[in-house]
Design an enzyme around this catalytic site. Structure first.
Site, PDB file in Angstrom:
ATOM      1  N   ARG A 123       0.949  -0.960   0.321  1.00 52.74           N
ATOM      2  CA  ARG A 123      -0.613  -0.393   0.223  1.00 52.74           C
ATOM      3  C   ARG A 123       1.072   0.894  -0.064  1.00 52.74           C
ATOM      4  O   ARG A 123       1.617   1.564   0.875  1.00 52.74           O
ATOM      5  CB  ARG A 123      -0.820  -0.428   1.369  1.00 52.74           C
ATOM      6  CG  ARG A 123      -1.255   1.306   1.158  1.00 52.74           C
ATOM      7  CD  ARG A 123      -2.618   1.604   2.341  1.00 52.74           C
ATOM      8  NE  ARG A 123      -4.013   0.444   1.803  1.00 52.74           N
ATOM      9  CZ  ARG A 123      -4.864   0.600   2.178  1.00 52.74           C
ATOM     10  NH1 ARG A 123      -4.941   0.962   3.485  1.00 52.74           N
ATOM     11  NH2 ARG A 123      -6.367   0.043   1.789  1.00 52.74           N
ATOM     12  N   HIS A 134      -7.107   0.706  -6.232  1.00 52.61           N
ATOM     13  CA  HIS A 134      -7.807  -0.538  -5.414  1.00 52.61           C
ATOM     14  C   HIS A 134      -7.993  -0.655  -5.743  1.00 52.61           C
ATOM     15  O   HIS A 134      -9.631  -1.689  -5.532  1.00 52.61           O
ATOM     16  CB  HIS A 134      -8.399   0.045  -4.541  1.00 52.61           C
ATOM     17  CG  HIS A 134      -8.520   0.265  -2.683  1.00 52.61           C
ATOM     18  ND1 HIS A 134      -7.773  -1.265  -2.773  1.00 52.61           N
ATOM     19  CD2 HIS A 134      -8.869   0.442  -1.797  1.00 52.61           C
ATOM     20  CE1 HIS A 134      -7.041  -1.152  -1.267  1.00 52.61           C
ATOM     21  NE2 HIS A 134      -8.632  -0.591  -1.293  1.00 52.61           N
ATOM     22  N   GLN A 184      -9.927  -4.225  -3.133  1.00 54.74           N
ATOM     23  CA  GLN A 184     -11.150  -4.179  -3.412  1.00 54.74           C
ATOM     24  C   GLN A 184     -12.429  -4.016  -3.937  1.00 54.74           C
ATOM     25  O   GLN A 184     -13.191  -4.625  -4.271  1.00 54.74           O
ATOM     26  CB  GLN A 184     -11.180  -2.201  -2.589  1.00 54.74           C
ATOM     27  CG  GLN A 184     -12.631  -1.389  -2.363  1.00 54.74           C
ATOM     28  CD  GLN A 184     -12.722  -2.525  -0.422  1.00 54.74           C
ATOM     29  OE1 GLN A 184     -11.702  -1.876   0.633  1.00 54.74           O
ATOM     30  NE2 GLN A 184     -14.528  -2.956  -0.967  1.00 54.74           N
ATOM     31  N   ASP A 199     -17.061   6.514  -1.879  1.00 53.33           N
ATOM     32  CA  ASP A 199     -15.784   7.063  -1.112  1.00 53.33           C
ATOM     33  C   ASP A 199     -15.590   8.332  -0.463  1.00 53.33           C
ATOM     34  O   ASP A 199     -16.404   8.822  -1.226  1.00 53.33           O
ATOM     35  CB  ASP A 199     -15.140   6.260  -2.212  1.00 53.33           C
ATOM     36  CG  ASP A 199     -13.332   5.972  -1.864  1.00 53.33           C
ATOM     37  OD1 ASP A 199     -13.725   5.692  -0.197  1.00 53.33           O
ATOM     38  OD2 ASP A 199     -12.621   6.075  -1.802  1.00 53.33           O
ATOM     39  N   CYS A 224     -16.046   0.953   0.446  1.00 51.90           N
ATOM     40  CA  CYS A 224     -15.130   0.427   0.657  1.00 51.90           C
ATOM     41  C   CYS A 224     -15.009   0.735   2.038  1.00 51.90           C
ATOM     42  O   CYS A 224     -14.090  -0.587   2.544  1.00 51.90           O
ATOM     43  CB  CYS A 224     -13.971   0.832  -0.007  1.00 51.90           C
ATOM     44  SG  CYS A 224     -13.132   2.628  -0.115  1.00 51.90           S
ATOM     45  N   ARG A 266     -12.814  -8.732   1.332  1.00 51.63           N
ATOM     46  CA  ARG A 266     -11.631  -8.663   0.891  1.00 51.63           C
ATOM     47  C   ARG A 266     -10.568  -9.874   1.436  1.00 51.63           C
ATOM     48  O   ARG A 266      -9.966 -10.188   0.617  1.00 51.63           O
ATOM     49  CB  ARG A 266     -11.047  -7.503   2.220  1.00 51.63           C
ATOM     50  CG  ARG A 266     -11.931  -6.329   1.445  1.00 51.63           C
ATOM     51  CD  ARG A 266     -11.016  -5.780   0.433  1.00 51.63           C
ATOM     52  NE  ARG A 266      -9.984  -5.838   0.510  1.00 51.63           N
ATOM     53  CZ  ARG A 266      -9.489  -4.775   0.753  1.00 51.63           C
ATOM     54  NH1 ARG A 266     -10.400  -3.781   0.953  1.00 51.63           N
ATOM     55  NH2 ARG A 266      -8.210  -4.305   1.207  1.00 51.63           N
TER      56      ARG A 266
HETATM   57  N1  NVA Z   1      -9.974   6.385  -1.648  1.00 52.17           N
HETATM   58  C1  NVA Z   1     -10.012   6.436   0.135  1.00 52.17           C
HETATM   59  C2  NVA Z   1      -9.787   4.827  -0.126  1.00 52.17           C
HETATM   60  C3  NVA Z   1      -9.672   4.272   0.960  1.00 52.17           C
HETATM   61  C4  NVA Z   1      -9.517   2.497   1.464  1.00 52.17           C
HETATM   62  C5  NVA Z   1      -8.094   6.148   0.025  1.00 52.17           C
HETATM   63  O1  NVA Z   1      -7.615   6.462  -0.802  1.00 52.17           O
HETATM   64  O2  NVA Z   1      -8.201   7.245   1.123  1.00 52.17           O
HETATM   65  N1   CP Z   2     -11.099  -0.492   2.408  1.00 50.84           N
HETATM   66  C1   CP Z   2      -9.952  -0.657   2.617  1.00 50.84           C
HETATM   67  O1   CP Z   2      -9.014  -0.459   2.280  1.00 50.84           O
HETATM   68  O2   CP Z   2      -9.768  -0.078   4.182  1.00 50.84           O
HETATM   69  P1   CP Z   2      -8.033  -0.515   4.894  1.00 50.84           P
HETATM   70  O3   CP Z   2      -7.895   1.260   4.526  1.00 50.84           O
HETATM   71  O4   CP Z   2      -8.892  -0.436   6.458  1.00 50.84           O
HETATM   72  O5   CP Z   2      -7.708  -1.377   4.316  1.00 50.84           O
END
Ligand code: NVA
Ligand code: CP
Length: 306
Positions: free
Chosen positions: A102, A129, A132, A223, A263, A291
């Site tokens: 990540r 992502h 997801q 989101d 998500c 997930r």
């Molecule tokens: N768009 C959000 C998704 C979190 C799972 C982010 O990147 O923070």
């Molecule tokens: N949806 C998702 O990726 O959640 P986290 O940021 O908690 O991993």
């Protein structure tokens, strides 16, 4: 050897194979049959951003497959002190069997993958992502929305919106994206999705009109308006996204039996109302659980396709 960096790299058949594997492994897990598909394998999990779901689902997932997960926060490894991505990749991939990362830009993930000797999985970047979306599609299938659904994504043209574009355009379903002006999806990602759509038959519409986008939708999703790394822009974003909350009035425009997906984490009163989130909690938290199962499908598929 294949990496799982974005859904653009996979055919419809391959995506469906991974989903089917995830479904099969989910059914086994529910019966407490922990088949050691990846016995003695190690998954390194590198996090440059926070996570609840991604961390817990990957760590639990690899354990249930007979392997072990290594949680590596970038604050704790030399990456956080400036060791280059490519050196980190060359070291870690000589010791482990698979890597999940990540990070911020997709180009950092691509650099890691280019130097890795083992499959690399995108656990979220600023651009995409994809894991997801595998869980989201599994949830749609389980909710009876897998067959030619009309999906409406309301909100920020971010990593989630981009991943919806890839899933819809690869699988061939209808996707309507409504974002405020100035927060549209990346034009080149839209263009790529339009190209994939020509082959798959997907219908993709992009607008600044959420009320229109949700009409008779089977799936409504959104989101956060403030993604990780955008905290400084919160005030400006909240103002720009006025009118984009998925609330009861918005859901009433969708089909009566429409499902709502998120998500998570969800920010009640911003992108979704308390009432919509709680009314659809069973689906949303099944989506979170999925997930775990969908990613086991991805990991086993990558292992079998080395
Ligand atoms: N768009 C959000 C998704 C979190 C799972 C982010 O990147 O923070
Ligand atoms: N949806 C998702 O990726 O959640 P986290 O940021 O908690 O991993």
């Amino acid at each position: 050897m294949r990496h799982f960096l974005t859904l653009r790299d996979f055919s419809k058949e391959e995506i469906l194979e991974m989903i089917a594997l995830g479904q099969k492994i989910k059914a086994q897990t529910k019966k407490k049959q922990y088949v050691p598909y990846m016995e003695h394998q190690t998954l390194a999990m590198i996090f440059e951003k926070n996570s609840t779901r991604t961390r817990v689902s990957f760590e639990t997932g690899i354990y249930q497959l007979g392997g072990v997960g290594l949680f590596l926060s970038s604050n704790d490894i030399q990456l956080g002190r400036g060791e280059p991505m490519r050196d980190t990749a060359r070291v870690i991939s000589r010791m482990v069997d698979m890597v999940m990362i990540r990070t911020y830009s997709q180009s950092k993930l691509d650099e890691f993958a280019a130097y890795s000797k083992v499959p690399v999985i995108n656990g979220l970047t600023d651009e995409y992502h994809p894991v997801q979306l595998m869980a989201d599609y599994l949830t749609m299938l389980e909710s009876g929305k897998g067959d030619n659904p009309v999906c409406a994504y309301i909100g920020d043209g971010n990593n989630m919106a981009h991943s919806w574009l890839m899933l819809a355009s690869k699988l061939g379903f209808e996707l309507r994206i409504a974002t405020p002006k100035g927060y549209e999806c990346d034009a080149s990602i839209i263009a790529d999705a339009m190209e994939f759509a020509k082959e798959s038959g997907a219908k993709i519409t992009i607008s600044n009109d959420p009320a229109e986008a949700v009409i008779d939708a089977d799936v409504v999703t959104t989101d956060t308006w403030v993604s990780m790394g955008q905290e400084d822009e919160k005030e400006k974003r909240v103002a720009a996204f006025s009118g984009y909350i998925v609330d009861d009035a918005m859901m009433q425009r969708a089909k009566k039996d429409a499902i709502f997906l998120h998500c998570l984490p969800a920010y009640r009163g911003y992108e979704v109302s308390e009432s919509v989130l709680e009314a659809h909690a069973e689906t949303v938290f099944t989506e979170a659980e999925n997930r775990l199962h969908a990613q086991k499908g991805v990991m086993v598929w990558l292992d079998q396709n080395r």
